[in-house]
Design a protein around this motif. Structure first.
Motif, short mmCIF file in Angstrom:
data_model
loop_
_atom_site.label_atom_id
_atom_site.label_comp_id
_atom_site.label_asym_id
_atom_site.label_seq_id
_atom_site.Cartn_x
_atom_site.Cartn_y
_atom_site.Cartn_z
N VAL A 64 -22.27 22.88 -7.80
CA VAL A 64 -23.04 22.68 -9.09
C VAL A 64 -22.55 21.30 -9.47
O VAL A 64 -23.35 20.66 -9.97
CB VAL A 64 -22.60 23.71 -9.66
CG1 VAL A 64 -22.92 23.43 -11.08
CG2 VAL A 64 -23.23 25.03 -9.26
N GLU A 65 -21.33 20.90 -9.32
CA GLU A 65 -20.98 19.46 -9.99
C GLU A 65 -21.80 18.48 -9.22
O GLU A 65 -22.24 17.35 -9.75
CB GLU A 65 -19.37 19.21 -9.62
CG GLU A 65 -19.03 17.99 -10.26
CD GLU A 65 -19.22 17.87 -11.82
OE1 GLU A 65 -19.12 16.49 -12.11
OE2 GLU A 65 -19.05 19.02 -12.44
N SER A 66 -22.06 18.55 -7.92
CA SER A 66 -22.67 17.51 -7.12
C SER A 66 -24.25 17.59 -7.66
O SER A 66 -24.72 16.49 -7.92
CB SER A 66 -22.82 17.80 -5.66
OG SER A 66 -23.62 17.07 -4.90
N GLN A 67 -24.83 18.74 -7.95
CA GLN A 67 -26.21 18.73 -8.46
C GLN A 67 -26.07 18.09 -10.07
O GLN A 67 -27.20 17.43 -10.24
CB GLN A 67 -26.47 20.05 -8.68
CG GLN A 67 -26.87 20.86 -7.38
CD GLN A 67 -27.25 22.33 -7.58
OE1 GLN A 67 -26.94 22.84 -8.56
NE2 GLN A 67 -27.92 23.00 -6.52
N ARG A 68 -25.18 18.52 -10.80
CA ARG A 68 -24.99 17.76 -12.11
C ARG A 68 -25.08 16.25 -11.99
O ARG A 68 -25.76 15.56 -12.86
CB ARG A 68 -23.93 18.31 -12.81
CG ARG A 68 -23.99 17.83 -14.33
CD ARG A 68 -22.48 18.14 -15.04
NE ARG A 68 -21.63 17.25 -14.30
CZ ARG A 68 -21.40 15.93 -14.64
NH1 ARG A 68 -21.97 15.29 -15.57
NH2 ARG A 68 -20.38 15.11 -14.21
N LYS A 69 -24.22 15.72 -11.17
CA LYS A 69 -23.88 14.42 -10.81
C LYS A 69 -25.51 13.63 -10.81
O LYS A 69 -25.89 12.75 -10.96
CB LYS A 69 -23.03 13.87 -10.08
CG LYS A 69 -21.55 14.09 -10.27
CD LYS A 69 -20.76 13.73 -9.32
CE LYS A 69 -19.19 13.97 -9.96
NZ LYS A 69 -18.34 13.79 -8.90
N ARG A 70 -26.16 14.38 -9.64
CA ARG A 70 -27.48 13.65 -9.23
C ARG A 70 -28.35 13.79 -10.29
O ARG A 70 -29.27 12.93 -10.65
CB ARG A 70 -27.90 14.67 -7.94
CG ARG A 70 -27.51 14.21 -6.60
CD ARG A 70 -28.36 14.66 -5.52
NE ARG A 70 -28.60 16.20 -5.76
CZ ARG A 70 -27.68 16.86 -4.92
NH1 ARG A 70 -26.81 16.78 -4.37
NH2 ARG A 70 -28.04 18.39 -5.20
N THR A 71 -28.42 14.94 -11.00
CA THR A 71 -29.37 15.20 -12.22
C THR A 71 -28.97 13.69 -13.26
O THR A 71 -29.74 13.47 -13.74
CB THR A 71 -29.14 16.55 -12.90
OG1 THR A 71 -29.53 17.45 -11.93
CG2 THR A 71 -30.20 16.58 -14.24
N HIS A 72 -27.71 13.74 -13.37
CA HIS A 72 -27.38 12.71 -14.26
C HIS A 72 -27.88 11.11 -14.07
O HIS A 72 -28.46 10.37 -14.84
CB HIS A 72 -25.85 12.64 -14.54
CG HIS A 72 -25.39 11.59 -15.61
ND1 HIS A 72 -25.42 11.87 -16.98
CD2 HIS A 72 -24.80 10.42 -15.48
CE1 HIS A 72 -25.09 10.49 -17.40
NE2 HIS A 72 -24.53 9.94 -16.64
N LEU A 73 -27.65 11.00 -12.75
CA LEU A 73 -27.95 9.71 -12.37
C LEU A 73 -29.52 9.43 -12.31
O LEU A 73 -30.17 8.58 -12.68
CB LEU A 73 -27.61 9.52 -10.83
CG LEU A 73 -26.08 9.39 -10.55
CD1 LEU A 73 -25.79 9.34 -9.06
CD2 LEU A 73 -25.71 8.01 -10.97
N THR A 74 -30.25 10.82 -11.93
CA THR A 74 -31.93 10.45 -12.01
C THR A 74 -32.22 10.22 -13.49
O THR A 74 -33.06 9.61 -13.78
CB THR A 74 -32.35 11.85 -11.69
OG1 THR A 74 -31.90 12.10 -10.07
CG2 THR A 74 -33.88 11.91 -11.38
N LEU A 75 -31.66 10.99 -14.62
CA LEU A 75 -31.67 10.87 -15.88
C LEU A 75 -31.58 9.40 -16.40
O LEU A 75 -32.30 8.83 -17.13
CB LEU A 75 -31.06 11.70 -16.55
CG LEU A 75 -31.21 12.12 -18.22
CD1 LEU A 75 -32.60 12.40 -18.24
CD2 LEU A 75 -30.21 12.84 -18.94
N GLU A 76 -30.61 8.96 -15.99
CA GLU A 76 -30.15 7.47 -16.24
C GLU A 76 -31.32 6.36 -15.71
O GLU A 76 -31.79 5.50 -16.57
CB GLU A 76 -28.91 7.08 -15.71
CG GLU A 76 -27.72 7.55 -16.42
CD GLU A 76 -26.38 6.97 -15.91
OE1 GLU A 76 -26.33 6.69 -14.67
OE2 GLU A 76 -25.37 7.14 -16.40
N GLN A 77 -31.80 6.85 -14.62
CA GLN A 77 -32.91 5.96 -13.78
C GLN A 77 -34.06 5.92 -14.69
O GLN A 77 -34.65 5.00 -14.80
CB GLN A 77 -32.88 6.22 -12.41
CG GLN A 77 -31.91 5.80 -11.54
CD GLN A 77 -31.85 4.25 -11.37
OE1 GLN A 77 -32.42 3.76 -11.41
NE2 GLN A 77 -30.59 3.81 -11.39
N ILE A 78 -34.55 7.28 -14.85
CA ILE A 78 -35.99 7.56 -15.73
C ILE A 78 -35.66 7.04 -17.00
O ILE A 78 -36.83 6.33 -17.71
CB ILE A 78 -36.12 9.08 -15.66
CG1 ILE A 78 -36.58 9.43 -14.19
CG2 ILE A 78 -37.07 9.28 -16.79
CD1 ILE A 78 -36.72 10.91 -14.07
#
Length: 129
Positions: free
Chosen positions: A38-52
């Motif tokens: 779940v922490e890995s998914q949260r980090k990926r989501t955060h990075l995607t959000l930053e890029q967008i």
């Protein structure tokens, strides 16, 4: 221990406590793995959000939906990712609480086993004297 505990009862108690330790340890390992996922998914989501968020406002972006892609407004995607990140952070918090509980449960069970062994050793020492 002033009274003698029957050996059969002692074996049953030790078997129950040992089973509790094994169960708690197994659950603890599963919770740790879930927490990492779940922490890995949260980090990926955060990075995607930053890029967008770096994209221009008003841009339409492609968003993966199953096996297809949909053209959506940036604001819609940002809202989705923000709520997903918040939910994942809550889930990490819940899993951390569960992990602490299971660690305490396993530790308590191991402590009970140590207490029983010490009591048996003290009882044997008292009988030997």
């Amino acid at each position: 221990m002033s009274s003698q505990i029957p050996e059969d009862a002692l074996h049953k108690i030790l078997a129950q406590i040992q089973q509790q330790v094994l169960t708690s340890t197994r659950e603890l390992n599963m919770v740790r793995a879930q927490c990492n996922t779940v922490e890995s998914q949260r980090k990926r989501t955060h990075l995607t959000l930053e890029q967008i968020e770096e994209e221009r406002d008003g841009d339409r972006l492609w968003n993966g939906v199953g096996k297809m892609f949909m053209l959506q407004d940036k604001s819609h995607i940002v809202t989705q990712l923000s709520s997903k990140e918040r939910l994942l952070a809550e889930e990490v918090g819940n899993l951390s609480k569960k992990q602490k509980f299971l660690e305490k449960q396993a530790s308590d069970a191991q402590g009970h086993m140590r207490d029983i062994f010490r009591g048996v050793q003290a009882q044997q020492a008292a009988q030997a004297s």
